[in-house]
Each structure stands twice: as structure tokens, then as C-alpha cells.
Design a protein around this motif. Structure first.
Motif, PDB file in Angstrom:
ATOM      1  N   LEU A  99       0.827  -1.206   0.000  1.00  0.00           N
ATOM      2  CA  LEU A  99       0.000   0.000   0.000  1.00  0.00           C
ATOM      3  C   LEU A  99       0.860   1.253   0.000  1.00  0.00           C
ATOM      4  CD1 LEU A  99      -2.774   1.371   0.173  1.00  0.00           C
ATOM      5  CD2 LEU A  99      -2.642   1.145   2.665  1.00  0.00           C
ATOM      6  N   PHE A 100       1.858   1.299   0.884  1.00  0.00           N
ATOM      7  CA  PHE A 100       2.749   2.462   0.929  1.00  0.00           C
ATOM      8  C   PHE A 100       3.452   2.664  -0.416  1.00  0.00           C
ATOM      9  CE2 PHE A 100       3.362   1.669   5.756  1.00  0.00           C
ATOM     10  CZ  PHE A 100       2.213   2.398   6.034  1.00  0.00           C
ATOM     11  N   ASN A 101       3.891   1.557  -1.015  1.00  0.00           N
ATOM     12  CA  ASN A 101       4.579   1.645  -2.300  1.00  0.00           C
ATOM     13  C   ASN A 101       3.654   2.165  -3.397  1.00  0.00           C
ATOM     14  OD1 ASN A 101       6.802   1.221  -4.112  1.00  0.00           O
ATOM     15  ND2 ASN A 101       5.827  -0.656  -4.797  1.00  0.00           N
ATOM     16  N   PHE A 102       2.423   1.662  -3.436  1.00  0.00           N
ATOM     17  CA  PHE A 102       1.482   2.095  -4.470  1.00  0.00           C
ATOM     18  C   PHE A 102       1.060   3.553  -4.264  1.00  0.00           C
ATOM     19  CE2 PHE A 102      -0.311  -2.365  -5.712  1.00  0.00           C
ATOM     20  CZ  PHE A 102       0.963  -2.734  -6.080  1.00  0.00           C
ATOM     21  N   LEU A 103       0.969   3.993  -2.993  1.00  0.00           N
ATOM     22  CA  LEU A 103       0.669   5.406  -2.727  1.00  0.00           C
ATOM     23  C   LEU A 103       1.806   6.293  -3.228  1.00  0.00           C
ATOM     24  CD1 LEU A 103      -0.838   5.141   0.881  1.00  0.00           C
ATOM     25  CD2 LEU A 103      -2.066   5.863  -1.179  1.00  0.00           C
ATOM     26  N   ALA A 104       3.045   5.832  -3.040  1.00  0.00           N
ATOM     27  CA  ALA A 104       4.200   6.597  -3.518  1.00  0.00           C
ATOM     28  C   ALA A 104       4.217   6.675  -5.041  1.00  0.00           C
ATOM     29  CB  ALA A 104       5.493   5.958  -3.018  1.00  0.00           C
ATOM     30  N   LEU A 105       3.773   5.592  -5.695  1.00  0.00           N
ATOM     31  CA  LEU A 105       3.822   5.535  -7.158  1.00  0.00           C
ATOM     32  C   LEU A 105       2.848   6.500  -7.830  1.00  0.00           C
ATOM     33  CD1 LEU A 105       4.162   1.673  -7.693  1.00  0.00           C
ATOM     34  CD2 LEU A 105       5.828   3.422  -8.356  1.00  0.00           C
ATOM     35  N   ARG A 106       1.903   7.046  -7.073  1.00  0.00           N
ATOM     36  CA  ARG A 106       0.977   8.007  -7.681  1.00  0.00           C
ATOM     37  C   ARG A 106       1.704   9.234  -8.204  1.00  0.00           C
ATOM     38  NH1 ARG A 106      -3.768   8.748  -3.282  1.00  0.00           N
ATOM     39  NH2 ARG A 106      -1.905   9.279  -2.060  1.00  0.00           N
ATOM     40  N   GLU A 107       2.804   9.621  -7.541  1.00  0.00           N
ATOM     41  CA  GLU A 107       3.522  10.837  -7.932  1.00  0.00           C
ATOM     42  C   GLU A 107       4.975  10.585  -8.331  1.00  0.00           C
ATOM     43  OE1 GLU A 107       3.217  13.878  -4.996  1.00  0.00           O
ATOM     44  OE2 GLU A 107       1.029  13.769  -4.858  1.00  0.00           O
ATOM     45  N   LEU A 108       5.615   9.598  -7.715  1.00  0.00           N
ATOM     46  CA  LEU A 108       7.038   9.385  -7.964  1.00  0.00           C
ATOM     47  C   LEU A 108       7.276   8.543  -9.215  1.00  0.00           C
ATOM     48  CD1 LEU A 108       8.373   8.605  -4.378  1.00  0.00           C
ATOM     49  CD2 LEU A 108       8.249  10.805  -5.546  1.00  0.00           C
ATOM     50  N   GLN A 109       8.436   8.727  -9.807  1.00  0.00           N
ATOM     51  CA  GLN A 109       8.848   7.878 -10.909  1.00  0.00           C
ATOM     52  C   GLN A 109       9.218   6.487 -10.369  1.00  0.00           C
ATOM     53  OE1 GLN A 109      12.055   9.605 -13.144  1.00  0.00           O
ATOM     54  NE2 GLN A 109      10.925  11.467 -13.647  1.00  0.00           N
ATOM     55  N   LEU A 110       9.124   5.492 -11.241  1.00  0.00           N
ATOM     56  CA  LEU A 110       9.497   4.135 -10.856  1.00  0.00           C
ATOM     57  C   LEU A 110      10.953   4.075 -10.388  1.00  0.00           C
ATOM     58  CD1 LEU A 110       7.783   2.216 -13.796  1.00  0.00           C
ATOM     59  CD2 LEU A 110       7.129   2.082 -11.385  1.00  0.00           C
ATOM     60  N   ALA A 111      11.830   4.811 -11.066  1.00  0.00           N
ATOM     61  CA  ALA A 111      13.248   4.803 -10.697  1.00  0.00           C
ATOM     62  C   ALA A 111      13.462   5.370  -9.298  1.00  0.00           C
ATOM     63  CB  ALA A 111      14.069   5.590 -11.714  1.00  0.00           C
ATOM     64  N   GLN A 112      12.645   6.354  -8.896  1.00  0.00           N
ATOM     65  CA  GLN A 112      12.782   6.929  -7.560  1.00  0.00           C
ATOM     66  C   GLN A 112      12.357   5.941  -6.480  1.00  0.00           C
ATOM     67  OE1 GLN A 112      10.402  10.512  -8.630  1.00  0.00           O
ATOM     68  NE2 GLN A 112      12.017  11.661  -7.588  1.00  0.00           N
ATOM     69  N   THR A 113      11.192   5.292  -6.682  1.00  0.00           N
ATOM     70  CA  THR A 113      10.707   4.361  -5.654  1.00  0.00           C
ATOM     71  C   THR A 113      11.633   3.161  -5.511  1.00  0.00           C
ATOM     72  OG1 THR A 113       9.255   3.244  -7.250  1.00  0.00           O
ATOM     73  CG2 THR A 113       8.295   5.036  -5.945  1.00  0.00           C
ATOM     74  N   TRP A 168       5.973   8.041   1.866  1.00  0.00           N
ATOM     75  CA  TRP A 168       5.319   6.748   1.620  1.00  0.00           C
ATOM     76  C   TRP A 168       6.338   5.709   1.164  1.00  0.00           C
ATOM     77  CZ3 TRP A 168       1.215   6.412   4.121  1.00  0.00           C
ATOM     78  CH2 TRP A 168       0.159   7.312   4.045  1.00  0.00           C
ATOM     79  N   SER A 169       7.247   6.112   0.290  1.00  0.00           N
ATOM     80  CA  SER A 169       8.245   5.187  -0.231  1.00  0.00           C
ATOM     81  C   SER A 169       9.206   4.732   0.861  1.00  0.00           C
ATOM     82  CB  SER A 169       9.020   5.850  -1.377  1.00  0.00           C
ATOM     83  OG  SER A 169       9.811   4.918  -2.069  1.00  0.00           O
ATOM     84  N   ILE A 170       9.598   5.653   1.730  1.00  0.00           N
ATOM     85  CA  ILE A 170      10.474   5.290   2.853  1.00  0.00           C
ATOM     86  C   ILE A 170       9.755   4.342   3.805  1.00  0.00           C
ATOM     87  CG2 ILE A 170      11.659   6.200   4.895  1.00  0.00           C
ATOM     88  CD1 ILE A 170      12.209   8.750   3.258  1.00  0.00           C
ATOM     89  N   MET A 171       8.458   4.597   4.051  1.00  0.00           N
ATOM     90  CA  MET A 171       7.668   3.712   4.904  1.00  0.00           C
ATOM     91  C   MET A 171       7.580   2.310   4.298  1.00  0.00           C
ATOM     92  SD  MET A 171       6.756   5.219   7.669  1.00  0.00           S
ATOM     93  CE  MET A 171       5.494   4.068   8.216  1.00  0.00           C
TER      94      MET A 171
END
Length: 312
Positions: A99-113, A168-171
Motif C-alpha cells: 500500500l505504501f509503495n502504491f501510494l508513492a507511485l501516484r507521484e514518484l517515478q518508478l526509478a525513484q521508488t 510513503w516510499s520510505i515507509m
């Protein structure tokens, strides 16, 4: 994440052998499937689907596939739990990570996450001391510190790059690290079928209420198929990982996790037109180098322990 069990015996001499080309191909394909999972999730959450609904669909299909593959109607071992509290904790950590990863993916690039997520080996090494009694030495702690510098380069706190999606990505990285530690502790007594099945079924049940509230029916056949395929991507990655691990030792397969940044960058560009900036790539390189060192150091320590146990 748990690998799918295989009925064939594990080879115990793989540490002394060169890594077979087949194992390399399988390892690369493993992380291609995991990258495809994140790419599909990003496509869906940016298309307007609630992240919790996408997570639920991912684990629902995962549960169905696991039940069929393991023949749940005849495998009583799949339902046995030796340590119910830890199985429940583990079953909560995995959907939280997703869930945290998918929330991060709404705005971040795949390379960032993925760059942030690759800090997991370092977080696990740091937490394994207080939680498992597996304390890191000064060299590994130095590598951990270097890895966190790499994370800071990627997230750049205090700049416009830093956002709530970064948190979100750090979480996601933290909860997955805890999930890995609980998995390591459970793997001593629990069978793998039980661990794979319960991790997906707990996630499906926990996510069902909010998913049904905030979810929506797919508007196109493609989106319906993509939702269904998320579990296929995840299970395929696990299946290939365990096959690769039976051809080569875990210490040889593990570094291939860093190929995921190549898959994510390529898919991010092909599907979304995203090009990671220079600082993201520099930070990712620092994280990868730190992770490589930690893996190599742990392999040396494990080999030394085996030699001492053998009385050499």
C-alpha cells in the motif's frame, strides 16, 4: 516476499560453483516481473483507481493462484501455523508495504521508488541486531551509513523534490525490512506453503473493507486484465526466484535485485515517458554499491562460519 516452494531437493554445493547462465536469466526475469508489478500498479493508481483497491486486487489474484498451485483442497500443511502471532504480524506488514509503495507511485517515478526500496538490505542489516541478535560489524555499519547517504541524495530533504510521496516510499522500505526479518524468524519452523498462502490471504481479508468502499469497476477490458495480472506478476517473480535459487546459492542470486533499477527505469520511460534525473541515478548508484558490499561481507562471514563448523 516469499518464494514458492519447489518439490526438488536444494543443492548444497552451489556455493562452490560458478553461477549457471540459466540461473542468471531466471534471476533477471524475476526482477523484471517485480518491475512489471510496480509498473502496472502505477498505471492503475495514476488512472484514478484507489491504491487500496489495487492492493486488494493484487493479493486477491495472488491468493487464488496460490490456492490452485498448492492444491489447497488437498494440502493440509498449507493451513498449519506454528507461530500464529508472528504469522499475523507478517500478514499485516506485507499489504502495508504494498500500500505504501502504491501510494508513492501516484507521484514518484518508478526509478525513484526502486532506488529508495533498494535500501532494504541496509535497513534489515541494521535492525537484525536488536531484533534477531545478528549484530553488524563496523565495516557493515559503515556501508549502511554510505547507503543512507545514497537515500538522502535520492530524496533530497529540504528541496522541491522531497514530498509526502517520498515518505510513503520510505515507509514501504521500512515495513518491508520488518517483513523480511519476521520472515527469517518464521522460516525456521513454518513451511513455505503456509507462509506464502497466509501472507496473501491475510492481505486480501484486511484490505477487503476499504477496497470495496473506495474501489470501482474497471472501465476498460485492459484495466480489468491488468488488475487481474498483478498477482500473476508477483507469483511469477517468486516462482522464478526459487528456481534460480535452486541452481545457484542465495548469495549469488541476491545481487540481481539491483537489476530492478534497470527494469524500472526502462519501463518508466517506455510506459510513462519518465527520465530519472542525475541525482536520482547518483543516489541509486551509491545505494547499490553499499548493498553489494553488505551482501559480499555477509557471504564472507557465512562462509567463515561454515568452515569453522566443519572444523577446518
Amino acid at each position: 516476499m516469499d518464494p514458492i516452494p519447489d518439490s526438488r531437493p536444494v543443492r548444497h554445493d552451489v556455493d562452490r560453483e560458478a553461477m549457471p547462465p540459466a540461473a542468471m536469466v531466471l534471476a533477471l526475469c524475476t526482477f523484471m516481473f517485480f518491475a512489471a508489478l510496480d509498473t502496472g500498479a502505477k498505471y492503475l493508481v495514476t488512472a484514478g483507481y484507489a491504491a487500496v483497491f489495487v492492493v486488494w486486487c493484487r493479493f486477491l489474484s495472488h491468493s487464488v493462484i496460490a490456492f490452485v498451485i498448492f492444491q489447497g483442497w488437498r494440502q493440509a500443511d498449507m493451513y498449519r501455523m506454528q507461530n500464529r502471532p508472528l504469522q499475523i504480524v507478517r500478514g499485516m506488514l506485507l499489504p502495508l508495504t504494498t500500500l505504501f509503495n502504491f501510494l508513492a507511485l501516484r507521484e514518484l517515478q518508478l526509478a525513484q521508488t526502486v532506488s529508495i526500496f533498494l535500501s532494504v538490505p541496509m535497513i534489515v542489516t541494521a535492525l537484525a541486531g536488536p531484533l534477531l541478535g545478528e549484530w553488524a560489524g563496523p565495516r557493515r555499519w559503515a556501508a549502511i551509513m554510505v547507503g543512507f547517504v545514497g537515500v538522502l541524495i535520492v530524496v533530497r530533504p529540504g528541496t522541491d523534490v522531497f514530498s509526502f510521496s517520498i515518505i510513503w516510499s520510505i515507509m514501504a522500505a521500512i515495513t518491508h525490512s520488518l517483513y523480511s526479518i519476521v520472515t527469517r524468524k518464521l522460516a525456521i519452523r513454518e513451511n513455505q506453503m503456509s507462509m506464502v498462502f497466509y501472507s496473501s490471504i491475510f492481505a486480501t481479508v484486511l484490505m477487503a473493507p476499504p477496497a470495496l468502499i473506495y474501489g470501482q469497476l474497471p472501465s476498460t477490458t485492459f484495466e480489468f486484465a491488468l488488475l487481474a495480472c498483478l498477482g500473476v506478476f508477483g507469483m511469477s517473480g517468486h516462482a522464478l526466484l526459487v528456481k534460480a535459487s535452486r541452481l545457484a546459492s542465495a548469495s549469488k542470486v541476491a545481487p540481481f535485485i539491483y537489476s530492478q533499477i534497470l527494469w524500472m527505469t526502462a519501463l518508466g520511460y517506455l510506459v510513462f515517458g519518465d527520465v530519472p534525473d542525475l541525482w536520482t541515478m547518483v543516489g541509486a548508484a551509491v545505494i547499490c554499491l553499499s548493498g553489494f558490499y553488505i551482501m559480499n561481507r555477509e557471504r564472507q562471514i557465512a562462509r567463515r562460519a561454515r568452515l569453522l563448523a566443519a572444523g577446518r
